[in-house]
Design an enzyme around this catalytic site. Structure first.
Site, mmCIF file in Angstrom:
data_model
loop_
_atom_site.group_PDB
_atom_site.id
_atom_site.type_symbol
_atom_site.label_atom_id
_atom_site.label_comp_id
_atom_site.label_asym_id
_atom_site.label_seq_id
_atom_site.Cartn_x
_atom_site.Cartn_y
_atom_site.Cartn_z
ATOM 1 N N ALA A 32 -0.925 0.476 -6.073
ATOM 2 C CA ALA A 32 -1.328 1.619 -5.226
ATOM 3 C C ALA A 32 -0.140 2.584 -5.158
ATOM 4 O O ALA A 32 0.340 2.921 -4.074
ATOM 5 C CB ALA A 32 -1.795 1.162 -3.851
ATOM 6 N N LEU A 33 0.287 2.977 -6.334
ATOM 7 C CA LEU A 33 1.555 3.706 -6.462
ATOM 8 C C LEU A 33 1.497 5.089 -5.822
ATOM 9 O O LEU A 33 0.469 5.770 -5.845
ATOM 10 C CB LEU A 33 1.927 3.836 -7.946
ATOM 11 C CG LEU A 33 2.090 2.509 -8.697
ATOM 12 C CD1 LEU A 33 2.486 2.767 -10.152
ATOM 13 C CD2 LEU A 33 3.107 1.600 -8.022
ATOM 14 N N GLY A 36 6.883 7.466 -3.523
ATOM 15 C CA GLY A 36 8.015 6.577 -3.211
ATOM 16 C C GLY A 36 8.317 5.680 -4.408
ATOM 17 O O GLY A 36 9.467 5.549 -4.838
ATOM 18 N N HIS A 37 7.251 5.073 -4.973
ATOM 19 C CA HIS A 37 7.439 4.243 -6.168
ATOM 20 C C HIS A 37 7.971 5.099 -7.321
ATOM 21 O O HIS A 37 8.855 4.669 -8.063
ATOM 22 C CB HIS A 37 6.106 3.621 -6.599
ATOM 23 C CG HIS A 37 5.474 2.704 -5.589
ATOM 24 N ND1 HIS A 37 4.316 3.020 -4.926
ATOM 25 C CD2 HIS A 37 5.849 1.473 -5.140
ATOM 26 C CE1 HIS A 37 3.988 2.023 -4.125
ATOM 27 N NE2 HIS A 37 4.896 1.068 -4.220
ATOM 28 N N GLN A 61 3.785 -13.587 0.105
ATOM 29 C CA GLN A 61 4.549 -12.845 1.116
ATOM 30 C C GLN A 61 3.664 -12.292 2.225
ATOM 31 O O GLN A 61 4.139 -11.625 3.134
ATOM 32 C CB GLN A 61 5.370 -11.740 0.465
ATOM 33 C CG GLN A 61 4.581 -10.543 -0.035
ATOM 34 C CD GLN A 61 5.466 -9.593 -0.811
ATOM 35 O OE1 GLN A 61 5.958 -9.913 -1.879
ATOM 36 N NE2 GLN A 61 5.698 -8.410 -0.253
ATOM 37 N N GLY A 147 13.377 0.095 -2.478
ATOM 38 C CA GLY A 147 13.345 1.203 -1.530
ATOM 39 C C GLY A 147 13.989 0.847 -0.202
ATOM 40 O O GLY A 147 13.782 -0.256 0.330
ATOM 41 N N LYS A 149 13.048 2.018 2.404
ATOM 42 C CA LYS A 149 11.916 1.919 3.329
ATOM 43 C C LYS A 149 11.778 0.491 3.866
ATOM 44 O O LYS A 149 11.404 0.277 5.012
ATOM 45 C CB LYS A 149 10.655 2.361 2.582
ATOM 46 C CG LYS A 149 9.348 1.866 3.128
ATOM 47 C CD LYS A 149 8.783 2.846 4.076
ATOM 48 C CE LYS A 149 7.376 2.578 4.541
ATOM 49 N NZ LYS A 149 6.816 1.279 4.379
ATOM 50 N N ASP A 150 12.045 -0.488 2.977
ATOM 51 C CA ASP A 150 11.986 -1.898 3.383
ATOM 52 C C ASP A 150 13.420 -2.406 3.534
ATOM 53 O O ASP A 150 13.922 -3.167 2.708
ATOM 54 C CB ASP A 150 11.213 -2.694 2.341
ATOM 55 C CG ASP A 150 9.776 -2.209 2.224
ATOM 56 O OD1 ASP A 150 8.969 -2.569 3.082
ATOM 57 O OD2 ASP A 150 9.482 -1.432 1.297
HETATM 58 P P1 AMP Z 1 5.558 -2.090 -2.518
HETATM 59 O O1 AMP Z 1 4.645 -1.692 -3.634
HETATM 60 O O2 AMP Z 1 5.146 -1.587 -1.182
HETATM 61 O O3 AMP Z 1 5.907 -3.560 -2.538
HETATM 62 O O4 AMP Z 1 6.929 -1.336 -2.809
HETATM 63 C C1 AMP Z 1 7.588 -1.453 -4.045
HETATM 64 C C2 AMP Z 1 8.940 -0.825 -3.906
HETATM 65 O O5 AMP Z 1 8.792 0.543 -3.538
HETATM 66 C C3 AMP Z 1 9.791 -1.482 -2.812
HETATM 67 O O6 AMP Z 1 11.133 -1.568 -3.254
HETATM 68 C C4 AMP Z 1 9.658 -0.507 -1.661
HETATM 69 O O7 AMP Z 1 10.748 -0.543 -0.775
HETATM 70 C C5 AMP Z 1 9.577 0.813 -2.389
HETATM 71 N N1 AMP Z 1 8.952 1.839 -1.555
HETATM 72 C C6 AMP Z 1 7.787 1.736 -0.873
HETATM 73 N N2 AMP Z 1 7.553 2.862 -0.164
HETATM 74 C C7 AMP Z 1 8.598 3.692 -0.401
HETATM 75 C C8 AMP Z 1 8.961 5.001 0.038
HETATM 76 N N3 AMP Z 1 8.178 5.691 0.871
HETATM 77 N N4 AMP Z 1 10.126 5.529 -0.399
HETATM 78 C C9 AMP Z 1 10.926 4.825 -1.243
HETATM 79 N N5 AMP Z 1 10.642 3.597 -1.709
HETATM 80 C C10 AMP Z 1 9.497 3.023 -1.285
#
Ligand code: AMP
Length: 282
Positions: A32-33, A36-37, A61, A147, A149-150
Site C-alpha cells: 500500500a505504497l 513515504g515509501h 508483528q 522511516g 515515522k516508526d
Molecule cells: P510499512 O509499509 O508501514 O511497514 O513501512 C515501510 C517503511 O516505510 C518503514 O521503514 C516505515 O517507517 C516507512 N514509512 C512509513 N510511513 C512513512 C512516512 N510517512 N515517511 C517516511 N517513511 C515512512
C-alpha cells in the site's frame, strides 16, 4: 524490474549484483505504497547501486487480528509505482516462503520495547525483529532504509543489527507528511473524510507540544493540555503521548538540549490506530 517470489530467486539475483560489485539498497515494506515509501526508495537509489523493495504484510508483528486482516493492499498500484521510480527488483513472498514453520525464537528487546509501541502491542517487536532478520539474511544488503515515522522500530532494528552483527548500514529517512501535516501511512486509506480530519489532531498536538517545550513550558502542563484536547474529540482515543530520548526511548519529563528528544504519539481514530512522532531538538 524483476518480480521475485522466492528466497532462492532473491539470493541469486543479489549474488549476481555482489559479483559485479554493485552495492545493494534494501527497503522493506508492507505495501500500500505512498510517498513515504517512495522517499525511502529515492534515498536508497541515491546511496546504492541497485535497490530491492520487499512487500510482505508480516503476520507475526500484528497483535490484533482485525488490524492484520484489514491492512490495506494495492499490489497492482504498488508495482506500477515501483516500476516508475525504477527499482531493480521487488520481493513479494507468500507467507509460507518466509514462515515455513512458526518461529519458536523470541526476541526480547528489553528496555527498548517496554514502553510506547512495545507496551501497547505485546509481541510486536518480536515479530519485527524476526522478519527483519529473515529479510536481511535473504537480501544481504549493504544498506537498509527505514522511516523515522516508526521511531521505536528504528531503535529496535539498530539494536538488532548491533547485537547480531548484521553486516548492514541502517539509514533513517525523515517522516513524509501530507500538506496539512498528517503523516503518510498505509492505514490512512482506512480513514473516512471525517476521521481523516480528526487524525490531524496527532500532528497538531505534536507541533503544539514541541513549540511549548521550546518556549519553556513544563512537560506535565503540556501533557495535561494535550490529553484534554484529545478527550474533546469524539471517536479519537489517545493511547500515549510521551517525551522520549530519541535513541534509547527512555521516558523524559523535561526539555534537555543535551539529549536528542522526540515526542511520540499513538491514538485510535475510529477503528484505525495511528502513530506519529516529532523530533524536538535533533
Ligand atoms: P510499512 O509499509 O508501514 O511497514 O513501512 C515501510 C517503511 O516505510 C518503514 O521503514 C516505515 O517507517 C516507512 N514509512 C512509513 N510511513 C512513512 C512516512 N510517512 N515517511 C517516511 N517513511 C515512512
Amino acid at each position: 524490474m524483476k518480480i521475485l517470489r522466492t528466497k532462492n530467486a532473491v539470493k541469486s539475483f543479489c549474488l549476481n549484483l555482489q559479483l559485479n560489485k554493485i552495492t545493494i539498497g534494501f527497503v522493506p515494506t508492507m505495501g500500500a505504497l505512498h510517498q513515504g515509501h517512495l522517499d525511502l526508495i529515492k534515498k536508497a537509489k541515491d546511496n546504492t547501486g541497485s535497490v530491492i523493495v520487499s512487500i510482505f504484510v508480516n503476520p507475526t508483528q500484528f497483535n490484533n487480528i482485525e488490524d492484520f486482516e484489514q491492512y490495506p493492499k494495492s499490489l497492482h498500484n504498488d508495482l506500477e509505482l515501483l516500476e516508475n521510480i525504477g527499482v531493480a527488483a521487488v520481493f513479494i513472498p507468500e507467507n509460507q516462503e518466509i514462515y515455513p514453520d512458526k518461529p519458536i525464537l523470541k526476541i526480547d528487546f528489553g528496555l527498548l520495547e517496554q514502553r510506547l509501541e512495545g507496551a501497547f502491542r505485546p509481541g510486536h517487536f518480536n515479530g519485527v525483529g524476526i522478519v527483519v532478520s529473515k529479510l536481511l539474511n535473504i537480501v544481504k544488503p549493504d544498506k537498509a532504509f527505514f522511516g523515522e515515522k516508526d521511531l521505536q522500530q528504528v531503535a529496535v532494528i539498530k539494536r538488532l543489527v548491533m547485537d547480531l552483527s548484521f553486516d548492514v548500514e541502517i539509514v533513517v529517512v525523515p517522516t513524509v507528511r501530507d500538506k496539512d501535516g498528517l503523516a503518510l501511512s498505509s492505514r490512512n486509506l482506512r480513514l473516512n473524510p471525517v476521521e481523516r480530519n480528526k487524525a490531524l489532531t496527532l500532528f497538531r498536538m505534536l507541533s503544539y507540544a514541541k513549540s511549548e517545550l521550546f518556549n519553556g513550558g513544563a512537560w506535565l502542563d503540556i501533557l495535561f493540555h494535550v490529553k484534554h484536547e484529545f478527550s474533546q474529540i469524539s471517536d479519537v482515543r489517545l493511547e500515549y503521548f510521551e517525551l522520549v530520548h530519541a535513541e534509547d526511548m527512555s521516558k523524559q519529563d523535561s526539555f534537555n538540549k543535551d539529549i536528542p528528544l522526540s515526542i511520540c504519539v499513538a491514538a485510535y481514530v475510529g477503528k484505525v490506530r495511528l502513530i506519529d512522532n516529532i523530533p524536538v531538538n535533533h
